[in-house]
Design a protein around this motif. Sequence first.
Motif, mmCIF file in Angstrom:
data_model
loop_
_atom_site.group_PDB
_atom_site.id
_atom_site.type_symbol
_atom_site.label_atom_id
_atom_site.label_comp_id
_atom_site.label_asym_id
_atom_site.label_seq_id
_atom_site.Cartn_x
_atom_site.Cartn_y
_atom_site.Cartn_z
ATOM 1 N N GLY A 80 -10.268 -22.972 11.972
ATOM 2 C CA GLY A 80 -9.011 -22.404 12.115
ATOM 3 C C GLY A 80 -7.907 -23.018 11.866
ATOM 4 N N LEU A 81 -7.900 -24.328 10.853
ATOM 5 C CA LEU A 81 -6.864 -24.863 10.553
ATOM 6 C C LEU A 81 -5.993 -24.204 9.428
ATOM 7 N N SER A 82 -4.839 -24.621 9.147
ATOM 8 C CA SER A 82 -4.053 -23.956 7.958
ATOM 9 C C SER A 82 -4.374 -24.669 6.803
ATOM 10 N N ASP A 83 -3.906 -23.674 5.637
ATOM 11 C CA ASP A 83 -4.237 -24.152 4.300
ATOM 12 C C ASP A 83 -3.728 -25.817 4.005
ATOM 13 N N ALA A 84 -2.588 -25.944 4.592
ATOM 14 C CA ALA A 84 -2.086 -27.238 4.392
ATOM 15 C C ALA A 84 -2.809 -28.367 5.003
ATOM 16 N N LEU A 85 -3.386 -28.115 6.143
ATOM 17 C CA LEU A 85 -4.149 -29.270 6.840
ATOM 18 C C LEU A 85 -5.592 -29.517 6.072
ATOM 19 N N VAL A 86 -5.991 -28.155 5.603
ATOM 20 C CA VAL A 86 -7.418 -28.338 4.792
ATOM 21 C C VAL A 86 -7.313 -29.018 3.674
ATOM 22 N N ARG A 87 -5.920 -28.794 3.082
ATOM 23 C CA ARG A 87 -5.725 -29.578 1.608
ATOM 24 C C ARG A 87 -5.401 -31.066 2.103
ATOM 25 N N ALA A 88 -5.067 -31.430 3.102
ATOM 26 C CA ALA A 88 -4.627 -32.782 3.416
ATOM 27 C C ALA A 88 -5.832 -33.476 3.699
ATOM 28 N N GLY B 30 -15.383 -44.579 14.412
ATOM 29 C CA GLY B 30 -15.862 -44.135 13.173
ATOM 30 C C GLY B 30 -16.461 -42.803 13.283
ATOM 31 N N THR B 31 -16.135 -41.959 14.315
ATOM 32 C CA THR B 31 -16.740 -40.459 14.528
ATOM 33 C C THR B 31 -15.835 -39.443 14.228
ATOM 34 N N GLY B 32 -14.602 -39.876 13.799
ATOM 35 C CA GLY B 32 -13.430 -38.936 13.420
ATOM 36 C C GLY B 32 -12.440 -38.480 14.630
ATOM 37 N N LYS B 33 -12.578 -39.346 15.844
ATOM 38 C CA LYS B 33 -11.647 -38.920 16.968
ATOM 39 C C LYS B 33 -10.254 -38.726 16.597
ATOM 40 N N THR B 34 -9.569 -39.887 15.801
ATOM 41 C CA THR B 34 -8.288 -39.512 15.277
ATOM 42 C C THR B 34 -7.977 -38.129 14.671
ATOM 43 N N ALA B 35 -8.780 -37.913 13.897
ATOM 44 C CA ALA B 35 -8.545 -36.387 13.255
ATOM 45 C C ALA B 35 -8.647 -35.603 14.172
ATOM 46 N N GLY B 36 -9.607 -35.784 14.899
ATOM 47 C CA GLY B 36 -10.017 -34.691 15.836
ATOM 48 C C GLY B 36 -8.884 -34.028 16.851
ATOM 49 N N PHE B 37 -7.931 -35.325 17.165
ATOM 50 C CA PHE B 37 -6.815 -34.824 17.935
ATOM 51 C C PHE B 37 -5.657 -34.470 16.753
ATOM 52 N N THR B 38 -5.533 -35.146 15.818
ATOM 53 C CA THR B 38 -4.450 -35.045 15.091
ATOM 54 C C THR B 38 -4.142 -33.800 14.301
ATOM 55 N N LEU B 39 -5.482 -33.314 13.780
ATOM 56 C CA LEU B 39 -5.323 -32.160 12.941
ATOM 57 C C LEU B 39 -4.953 -30.878 14.002
ATOM 58 N N LEU C 269 -4.238 -50.437 16.742
ATOM 59 C CA LEU C 269 -4.722 -49.003 16.775
ATOM 60 C C LEU C 269 -3.559 -48.075 16.635
ATOM 61 N N ALA C 270 -2.656 -48.391 17.147
ATOM 62 C CA ALA C 270 -1.481 -47.500 16.801
ATOM 63 C C ALA C 270 -0.916 -47.255 15.336
ATOM 64 N N MET C 271 -1.145 -48.505 14.687
ATOM 65 C CA MET C 271 -0.580 -48.517 13.191
ATOM 66 C C MET C 271 -1.983 -47.632 12.375
ATOM 67 N N GLN C 272 -3.020 -47.874 12.885
ATOM 68 C CA GLN C 272 -4.066 -47.068 12.237
ATOM 69 C C GLN C 272 -4.055 -45.650 12.462
ATOM 70 N N ILE C 273 -3.495 -45.258 13.749
ATOM 71 C CA ILE C 273 -3.560 -43.748 13.965
ATOM 72 C C ILE C 273 -2.251 -43.373 13.393
ATOM 73 N N ALA C 274 -1.164 -43.892 12.990
ATOM 74 C CA ALA C 274 0.082 -43.501 12.458
ATOM 75 C C ALA C 274 -0.344 -43.184 10.868
ATOM 76 N N LYS C 275 -1.121 -44.286 10.227
ATOM 77 C CA LYS C 275 -1.457 -44.277 8.928
ATOM 78 C C LYS C 275 -2.256 -43.147 8.647
ATOM 79 N N ASP C 276 -3.167 -42.557 9.554
ATOM 80 C CA ASP C 276 -4.231 -41.571 9.524
ATOM 81 C C ASP C 276 -3.347 -40.225 9.531
ATOM 82 N N ALA C 277 -2.246 -40.313 10.853
ATOM 83 C CA ALA C 277 -1.644 -39.035 10.820
ATOM 84 C C ALA C 277 -0.498 -38.671 9.596
ATOM 85 N N GLU C 278 0.019 -39.820 9.080
ATOM 86 C CA GLU C 278 0.908 -39.627 7.704
ATOM 87 C C GLU C 278 0.181 -38.994 6.643
#
Length: 160
Positions: free
Chosen positions: A7-15, A48-57, A88-97
């Motif tokens: 159910g993610l937007s096209d922009a997020l799927v592309r990212a 390594g299980t994708g938690k950051t993307a799991g909440f960022t997306l 951890l904060a810097m890694q989260i920010a990098k992934d979010a960016e």
Amino acid sequence: MSFASLGLSDALVRAVAATGYTTPTPVQQQAVPAVLEGRDLMVAAQTGTGKTAGFTLPLLQRLSAMPRQKINGHLPIRALILAPTRELAMQIAKDAEQLCHYTGHNVVTVVGGMNYDKQREQLQNEIVDILVATPGRLIDFLGSQDVFLDQLDILILDEA
């Protein structure tokens, strides 16, 4: 299952595709739809299980659905991700960016051990959709009244 089927937007799927991922992890398959529904979650999984993307997306999806609105002449911080360590904060920010690439959202990071004045300048001069912070530095900025969280829409505690 694909990221589009979550159910993610096209922009997020592309990212996500630009990062090289094609299939959501089990954590993402469960977390993303629940967060998109507005449910609160507590997730425990190995590194390594994708938690950051799991909440960022879903965070980015929800922000996209909520137009930016000025409050008292400024655009408030809309989401806060609190992490216990600078690394951890810097890694989260990098992934979010990376995931923000096609959405137009902005991520600002405030952590201890980095130049306070440069972080303050970012807070004052940039639109802050997502603030990624460590507790100590966030307290510093709250105390100096450089950060206001009274209009916060989303709070994520990573490694709470």
